[in-house]
Design a protein around this motif. Structure first.
Motif, PDB file in Angstrom:
ATOM      1  N   SER A   6       0.543  -1.150   0.076  1.00  0.00           N
ATOM      2  CA  SER A   6       0.175   0.050   0.159  1.00  0.00           C
ATOM      3  C   SER A   6       0.857   1.357  -0.065  1.00  0.00           C
ATOM      4  O   SER A   6       1.730   1.480   1.131  1.00  0.00           O
ATOM      5  N   SER A   8       1.229   5.555  -0.008  1.00  0.00           N
ATOM      6  CA  SER A   8       0.514   6.656   0.164  1.00  0.00           C
ATOM      7  C   SER A   8       1.559   7.832  -0.501  1.00  0.00           C
ATOM      8  O   SER A   8       2.736   7.707  -0.343  1.00  0.00           O
ATOM      9  N   SER A  12       0.671  13.929  -4.715  1.00  0.00           N
ATOM     10  CA  SER A  12       0.400  13.217  -5.928  1.00  0.00           C
ATOM     11  C   SER A  12       0.219  14.047  -7.082  1.00  0.00           C
ATOM     12  O   SER A  12       0.081  13.383  -8.194  1.00  0.00           O
ATOM     13  N   PHE A  34      -3.041   3.757  -1.475  1.00  0.00           N
ATOM     14  CA  PHE A  34      -3.787   3.911  -0.268  1.00  0.00           C
ATOM     15  C   PHE A  34      -4.113   5.430  -0.055  1.00  0.00           C
ATOM     16  O   PHE A  34      -5.464   5.402   0.528  1.00  0.00           O
ATOM     17  N   ALA A  35      -3.437   6.380  -0.244  1.00  0.00           N
ATOM     18  CA  ALA A  35      -3.742   7.485   0.039  1.00  0.00           C
ATOM     19  C   ALA A  35      -3.326   8.696  -0.811  1.00  0.00           C
ATOM     20  O   ALA A  35      -1.987   8.508  -1.333  1.00  0.00           O
ATOM     21  N   THR A  37      -2.619  12.853  -2.162  1.00  0.00           N
ATOM     22  CA  THR A  37      -2.660  14.111  -1.527  1.00  0.00           C
ATOM     23  C   THR A  37      -2.117  15.256  -2.224  1.00  0.00           C
ATOM     24  O   THR A  37      -1.477  14.876  -3.031  1.00  0.00           O
ATOM     25  N   PRO A  54      -8.226   5.432  -3.831  1.00  0.00           N
ATOM     26  CA  PRO A  54      -7.490   5.158  -2.838  1.00  0.00           C
ATOM     27  C   PRO A  54      -8.475   5.155  -1.614  1.00  0.00           C
ATOM     28  O   PRO A  54      -9.520   5.447  -1.795  1.00  0.00           O
ATOM     29  N   TYR A  56      -7.880   6.971   1.174  1.00  0.00           N
ATOM     30  CA  TYR A  56      -7.939   8.255   1.551  1.00  0.00           C
ATOM     31  C   TYR A  56      -7.492   9.326   0.581  1.00  0.00           C
ATOM     32  O   TYR A  56      -6.788   9.174  -0.194  1.00  0.00           O
ATOM     33  N   ILE A  89      -2.301   9.897   7.292  1.00  0.00           N
ATOM     34  CA  ILE A  89      -2.293   8.895   6.246  1.00  0.00           C
ATOM     35  C   ILE A  89      -0.558   8.523   6.291  1.00  0.00           C
ATOM     36  O   ILE A  89      -0.465   7.169   5.833  1.00  0.00           O
ATOM     37  N   HIS A  92      -0.081   5.995   8.938  1.00  0.00           N
ATOM     38  CA  HIS A  92      -1.424   4.935   9.056  1.00  0.00           C
ATOM     39  C   HIS A  92      -0.822   3.478   9.048  1.00  0.00           C
ATOM     40  O   HIS A  92       0.085   3.155   8.194  1.00  0.00           O
ATOM     41  N   THR A  95      -0.586   1.912   5.560  1.00  0.00           N
ATOM     42  CA  THR A  95       0.569   2.404   4.632  1.00  0.00           C
ATOM     43  C   THR A  95       1.813   1.477   4.757  1.00  0.00           C
ATOM     44  O   THR A  95       2.361   1.339   5.933  1.00  0.00           O
ATOM     45  N   VAL A  98       5.653   5.376   1.882  1.00  0.00           N
ATOM     46  CA  VAL A  98       5.152   6.830   1.664  1.00  0.00           C
ATOM     47  C   VAL A  98       6.211   7.402   0.558  1.00  0.00           C
ATOM     48  O   VAL A  98       7.322   7.411   0.977  1.00  0.00           O
TER      49      VAL A  98
END
Ligand code: NAD
Ligand code: MG
Length: 392
Positions: A6, A8, A12, A34-35, A37, A54, A56, A89, A92, A95, A98
Motif C-alpha cells: 500500500s 501513500s 500526488s 492507499f492515499a 494528497t 485510494p 483516503y 495517512i 497509518h 500504509t 510513503v
C-alpha cells in the motif's frame, strides 16, 4: 498470492507524484494506492482518486478539502485536510510505503511522521532532509524506517554503493570508498552570460533542458541552489563530510552520479533522464521492475561532457558548500531564504540574479544555532522566512 504494497503519496498531483502513479499503474500486481494528497488542486486530485480509488484523499487546504469531499460523495473515499490529515495517512497502519513528494519545507512534518511510524519512505522532498538532517537520520535508525533516496543523483549514489550498506556508510567503514561525484546538468543558464541573468523570466528559468519538474525545483536548478541542496542532502544521507563530495557539471544528464573507490574504480549509474527509474527503484528495492523508460542509446548520444562549475555565475554553490560545512541551523536558513526568494521571483517581485543576495543576506543576519527537536527546526525556519521576506 503476493501481497500488494500500500502506497501513500504526499504530493500526488506534482511531477514526482504523477510519475509515481505511472509506475504504480504499470505494476498494479505489486502496488495499490492507499492515499493521495495535494495542496489545493481539487480537479486533479478528484481525477486521480477516480482512477486509483485510494482509501483516503487529503487536501492541505481546508476549503479545497470540503469541495473535494462533496465531489467524491458518491465514492467510499475519506477526505481529510491540513497537516494533521497528511500526518495521519503517512503514519497509518495500512500504509507500507510513503512517497514524500511535497515541495518545500511544508513537507517536513508529514515525512517525519512516516519515518517515526517506521515506514519505507521514498524521499523526493529534499528540503525536509536539508532542514532536519540529523534528526531525520536519527529517527530513521530509532524507528527502523527504511529511507530510499529518490532524487536521481542520490538514487544513483545509492545504487553504486554496496547493497548491504543501505543508505548509510561512512568513510571509515573499510569499504574502500574515497569520494562521491555529484553530477548536475548546469540548468538552462549554463552558457548564459552574467549580465543576461538579470533579465531572465520565470518561464525561461523553468525551461530545463533535460528534466520536466515543478516550478520551484526548476528555478533551483537554474540558480544551482538545487545542487547545493543536493550536496547537503548527500552529507546527511550517507553520513559524509562535504569535503568528500565533488560537484561536476554534465550537461547531458546521463550519468546521475558516481562513487569513487580507493583502488581507482569509479562506479557510475547511467540512464535516460526519467524519474520513473529512481522512483521504481525506491518502490521495488532490492528488486527492479519494468516502468516503460526508454532504453539508453549511447551511440545516438555519442559523447558525454564534463566541466567544473562556475562559482562566479552561480554563487549559490559556494554558499551551499559553506552552509554544509557549518551545519547546525545553517541549512535551515539557507533553505528557507531560498524558498522565499524563489516564490518572489516566480511572482515577478524579484530579479533572478537577486536570489543569491537574499540567501546570503539572510545567512548573515540570522545566527546559527544547534537544533535538537522538530519544533526548534520549524522555529528557525520561521525566523529565516521572516528575515528573508524583510530583505525583498
Ligand atoms: P511540483 O511542484 O510538481 O509538485 C509539488 C506537490 O506538492 C504537488 O502535488 C502539490 O499539491 C504539493 N504541495 C505543495 N504545497 C503543498 C502544501 N502546502 N501541502 C500539501 N501539499 C503541497 O514539485 P515536484 O517537481 O514534483 O517536486 C516535489 C519534490 O521532489 C521537491 O522537493 C523536489 O525538490 C523533489 N524532486 C523533484 C524532482 C523532479 O524531477 N520533479 C527530482 C528530484 C527531486
Ligand atoms: Mg536531483
Amino acid at each position: 498470492m503476493k501481497q500488494l504494497q500500500s502506497v501513500s503519496i504526499l504530493g500526488s498531483t506534482g511531477s514526482i507524484g504523477v510519475n509515481t502513479l505511472s509506475v504504480i499503474a504499470q505494476n498494479s500486481d505489486r502496488y495499490r494506492v492507499f492515499a493521495l494528497t495535494a495542496n489545493s488542486n481539487v480537479k486533479q486530485l478528484e481525477k486521480q482518486c477516480r482512477e486509483y480509488l485510494p482509501d483516503y484523499a487529503v487536501m492541505y487546504d481546508t476549503t479545497a478539502a470540503k469541495q473535494l469531499a462533496s465531489e467524491l460523495s458518491d465514492t467510499n473515499i475519506t477526505v481529510l485536510s491540513g497537516i494533521q490529515g497528511l500526518e495521519y495517512i503517512a503514519s497509518h497502519d495500512e500504509t507500507d510505503c510513503v512517497m514524500a513528494a511535497i515541495v518545500g519545507g511544508i513537507g517536513l512534518a508529514p515525512t517525519f511522521a512516516a519515518v517515526k511510524a517506521g515506514k519505507r519512505v521514498l524521499l523526493a522532498n529534499k528540503e525536509a532532509l536539508v532542514m532536519a538532517g540529523h534528526l531525520f537520520m536519527d529517527s530513521v535508525r530509532q524507528h527502523n524506517a527504511m529511507l530510499l533516496p529518490i532524487d536521481s543523483e542520490h538514487n544513483a549514489m545509492f545504487q553504486c554503493l554496496p547493497v548491504n550498506q543501505k543508505a548509510q556508510f561512512s568513510n571509515d567503514s573499510g569499504n574502500g570508498f574515497s569520494k562521491i561525484v555529484l553530477t548536475g546538468s548546469g540548468g538552462p543558464f549554463l552558457d548564459t552570460g552574467k549580465e543576461m541573468l538579470a533579465s531572465v523570466t520565470p518561464d525561461q528559468a523553468c525551461a530545463h533542458p533535460n528534466w520536466e519538474m515543478g516550478r520551484k525545483i526548476s528555478v533551483d536548478s537554474a540558480t544551482m541552489v538545487n545542487k547545493a541542496l543536493e550536496l547537503i542532502e548527500a552529507c546527511f544521507l550517507f553520513g559524509l563530510d562535504e569535503s568528500l563530495i565533488e560537484i561536476i557539471i554534465h550537461p547531458q544528464s546521463i550519468i546521475h552520479s558516481m562513487v569513487y573507490y580507493r583502488d581507482g574504480s569509479v562506479l557510475a549509474q547511467m540512464g535516460n533522464p526519467d524519474m520513473r527509474t529512481p522512483i521504481s527503484y525506491g518502490l521495488a528495492w532490492p528488486n527492479r521492475i519494468s516502468v516503460g523508460v526508454e532504453e539508453l542509446d549511447l551511440a545516438a548520444i555519442s559523447s558525454l561532457d564534463f566541466l567544473r562549475p562556475d562559482l562566479e555565475r552561480f554563487p549559490c554553490l559556494r554558499l551551499g558548500r559553506k552552509v554544509a560545512a557549518t551545519g547546525d541551523s545553517a541549512p535551515i536558513i539557507f533553505n528557507a531564504a531560498n524558498e522565499i526568494a524563489v516564490a518572489a521571483f516566480l511572482a515577478g517581485n524579484l530579479r533572478f540574479d537577486q536570489i543569491p543576495a537574499i540567501i546570503d543576506g539572510t545567512l548573515q543576519k540570522q545566527a546559527v544555532c544547534g537544533v535538537s527537536t522538530l519544533e526548534e527546526v520549524l522555529e528557525e525556519d520561521r525566523k529565516a522566512r521572516k528575515l528573508a521576506s524583510g530583505l525583498l
